[in-house]
Design an enzyme around this catalytic site. Structure first.
Site, PDB file in Angstrom:
ATOM      1  N   SER A 186       0.834  -1.195   0.000  1.00  0.00           N
ATOM      2  CA  SER A 186       0.000   0.000   0.000  1.00  0.00           C
ATOM      3  C   SER A 186       0.873   1.250   0.000  1.00  0.00           C
ATOM      4  O   SER A 186       1.721   1.415  -0.878  1.00  0.00           O
ATOM      5  CB  SER A 186      -0.953  -0.063   1.195  1.00  0.00           C
ATOM      6  OG  SER A 186      -1.967   0.887   1.105  1.00  0.00           O
ATOM      7  N   ASP A 244      -8.616  -4.177  -6.348  1.00  0.00           N
ATOM      8  CA  ASP A 244      -8.120  -3.610  -5.098  1.00  0.00           C
ATOM      9  C   ASP A 244      -8.889  -2.324  -4.803  1.00  0.00           C
ATOM     10  O   ASP A 244      -8.940  -1.426  -5.635  1.00  0.00           O
ATOM     11  CB  ASP A 244      -6.621  -3.311  -5.223  1.00  0.00           C
ATOM     12  CG  ASP A 244      -5.975  -2.946  -3.897  1.00  0.00           C
ATOM     13  OD1 ASP A 244      -6.554  -2.133  -3.147  1.00  0.00           O
ATOM     14  OD2 ASP A 244      -4.875  -3.453  -3.626  1.00  0.00           O
ATOM     15  N   HIS A 287      -7.198  -5.929  -0.829  1.00  0.00           N
ATOM     16  CA  HIS A 287      -6.114  -4.952  -0.857  1.00  0.00           C
ATOM     17  C   HIS A 287      -4.779  -5.656  -0.676  1.00  0.00           C
ATOM     18  O   HIS A 287      -4.542  -6.272   0.356  1.00  0.00           O
ATOM     19  CB  HIS A 287      -6.339  -3.923   0.248  1.00  0.00           C
ATOM     20  CG  HIS A 287      -5.316  -2.838   0.293  1.00  0.00           C
ATOM     21  ND1 HIS A 287      -4.815  -2.229  -0.845  1.00  0.00           N
ATOM     22  CD2 HIS A 287      -4.685  -2.236   1.352  1.00  0.00           C
ATOM     23  CE1 HIS A 287      -3.943  -1.301  -0.492  1.00  0.00           C
ATOM     24  NE2 HIS A 287      -3.837  -1.306   0.832  1.00  0.00           N
TER      25      HIS A 287
END
Length: 514
Positions: free
Chosen positions: A223, A455, A483
């Site tokens: 991320s 995602d 994710h």
């Protein structure tokens, strides 16, 4: 993670300017993150040459230490920032490959906590056998001189603030909430707030690399951790070893574009959840054959009911479930399809039994609020980093109102709330130091970029863009939900990344897993 009040993990993950450009702005479209000189400046020698005092910590096998870095890299003599570092040494068998640094994202996620709770014990045994697993909490985060902003009670008030204002009065209340949040950060962390940028955190990582005795950095970032890793690669391309960027961010986008793209990403994830929900008997949002669009309308109608009349949530502090907390709870479950059954149960209880406890629990986990009403500094660090890294998405409520149609088109369910959440950095007490830019990292070893097609927080096109920007980037695609992709149960993804980490060979270009 990036939006402010609602979508933490990334978008608000960028915020703050008076511009409302929908892509890279003309003034920064050609900006490139330039590499730093290959030699270490003499003014930083004492940092690069420091010795860490390791001590046992946490569960068995982990060691912790404190590392010093300059608060201000432009003026190293003005003071230090102390950074929390942890490691778990390679277990063997096999030749040690060096250190593997990990970061779970955020910004604001504790890398040390992630290492101790997951990476140091949950990464594949073959990887842990060959690498010392290492983490550093970025400056301003968790154990590394954390940014502080509000008390627990103040945060409770902040998280319940209506982010879909119906009139000027409610708009004013939302603006006041953002101002109080920003003012709290400015009062409690006035100096540190100016020095928590991603560029500075990446430079801290290079000090740690050197202190650990590694010639090159081996790294897995998820991320926001991909932005941190890519930034490192741009600054120190010759020092890149094996680097995995999973759930990639696109550094060339403006704050508004990041927020708008992420809004669309949550809509995509919700569409998948909606299709899954109606396959189960008792789905509170619709029965078999109900379209995802209608499921979304049903959820939106429920949010509107909560806006008018919050419901009990069994909370010891008297909080009720209103629209803001319910929306956050739903968004929290979009990050991992494994949370969908929990979300179905929570929605069923809230919609049919007027019991908001389940959605409140999801929201609290997202904000890292414990049972005693205390919050981790995740949200404070998230805003501090994002508001420093990019000019704000919007400067005024009027700009948000003009952008509402675009956000609501991106997501009929979440668009309005996420548009208003993008206003969070407009009132920040520190001016941004970053701008949108390309990161070519010319001369870096092969870098593996991983993208998941559905995602919610880091939309797949971001991974495609980052892989194409990086001169040595290779894209690995997971066709699926959730994710990030590594370590979430897909053997194709995991084996490709493990092989790269252990052998240095990236998967062939265009490889897709499902």
């Amino acid at each position: 993670m990036l939006l402010a009040a609602a979508a933490l993990l990334i978008s608000g993950c960028s915020s703050g300017s008076s511009t409302t450009a929908t892509a890279t702005s003309t003034s920064t479209a050609d900006a490139v993150l330039a590499a730093l000189p290959s030699s270490t400046p003499s003014t930083l020698a004492r940092y690069y040459g420091q010795k860490l005092n390791w001590r046992p910590c946490g569960v068995s096998g982990f060691e912790c230490a404190t590392m010093k870095a300059p608060l201000d890299y432009a003026k190293p003599a003005t003071g230090d920032v102390r950074l929390a570092v942890a490691r778990k040494k390679a277990t063997g068998p096999g030749k040690r490959l060096g250190s593997l640094m990990v970061n779970p994202g955020g910004p604001g996620g504790s890398a040390v906590g992630y290492l101790q709770q997951y990476a140091g014990i949950g990464y594949p045994a073959e990887v842990r056998a060959r690498y010392d697993m290492v983490a550093v909490d970025p400056r301003g985060v968790a154990r590394s001189e954390p940014v502080e902003c509000l008390t627990g009670r103040q945060m409770d008030t902040f998280t319940q603030t209506d982010t879909t204002p119906d009139d000027k009065k409610e708009t004013g209340q939302l603006v006041d909430a953002y101002k109080k949040f920003a003012d709290g950060c400015g009062r409690h962390s006035p100096v540190l707030l100016r020095h928590v940028s991603t560029v500075e955190a990446a430079r801290d990582m290079d000090i740690l690399r050197a202190v650990l005795g590694d010639q090159k950095l081996t790294y897995v970032g998820a991320s926001y951790g991909t932005f941190l890793g890519a930034t490192y690669a741009g600054l120190f391309p010759q020092r890149v070893g094996r680097m995995v960027l999973d759930g990639a961010m696109d550094p060339q986008l403006t704050a508004r574009k990041l927020n708008e793209d992420q809004t669309a990403g949550f809509e995509t994830a919700f569409q998948s959840f909606a299709k899954d929900c109606v396959r189960h008997s008792g789905c509170p949002l619709g029965g078999a054959g109900t379209s995802p669009e209608q499921v979304g309308k049903n959820l939106k109608a429920f949010f509107q009911q909560l806006d008018k009349a919050p419901i009990p949530a069994g909370d010891a502090d008297g909080r009720k479930l209103g629209e803001a907390l319910a929306t956050t709870g739903v968004i929290a479950a979009m990050y991992d399809e494994a949370a969908w059954p929990q979300l179905r149960e929570a929605l069923t209880a809230a919609m049919k039994e007027k019991d908001g406890a389940g959605l409140l629990a999801l929201s609290d986990s997202y904000y890292e609020r414990d049972a005693d009403g205390k919050y981790a500094n995740l949200m404070f660090a998230n805003a501090a980093v994002n508001c420093l890294d990019l000019p704000a998405a919007f400067a005024t409520p009027d700009q948000v109102e003009k952008a509402l149609p675009a956000f609501e088109k991106a997501s009929p369910v979440f668009g309005e709330g996420l548009a208003w959440a993008s206003l969070n950095c407009a009132y920040w007490p520190v001016k941004p130091t970053g701008e949108p830019h390309h990161i070519p990292a010319k001369g870096a070893a092969p870098i593996l970029v991983v993208g998941t097609t559905r995602d919610p927080a880091t939309p797949y096109p971001w991974a495609q863009s980052l892989a194409s920007q990086l001169s040595s980037g290779t894209l690995l695609t997971y066709v699926g939900d959730g994710h990030t992709a590594y370590g979430r149960g897909n053997a194709c993804i995991d084996s490709a990344i493990d092989r790269y980490l252990l052998q240095g060979t990236p998967p062939p270009k265009g490889k897709r897993c499902s």
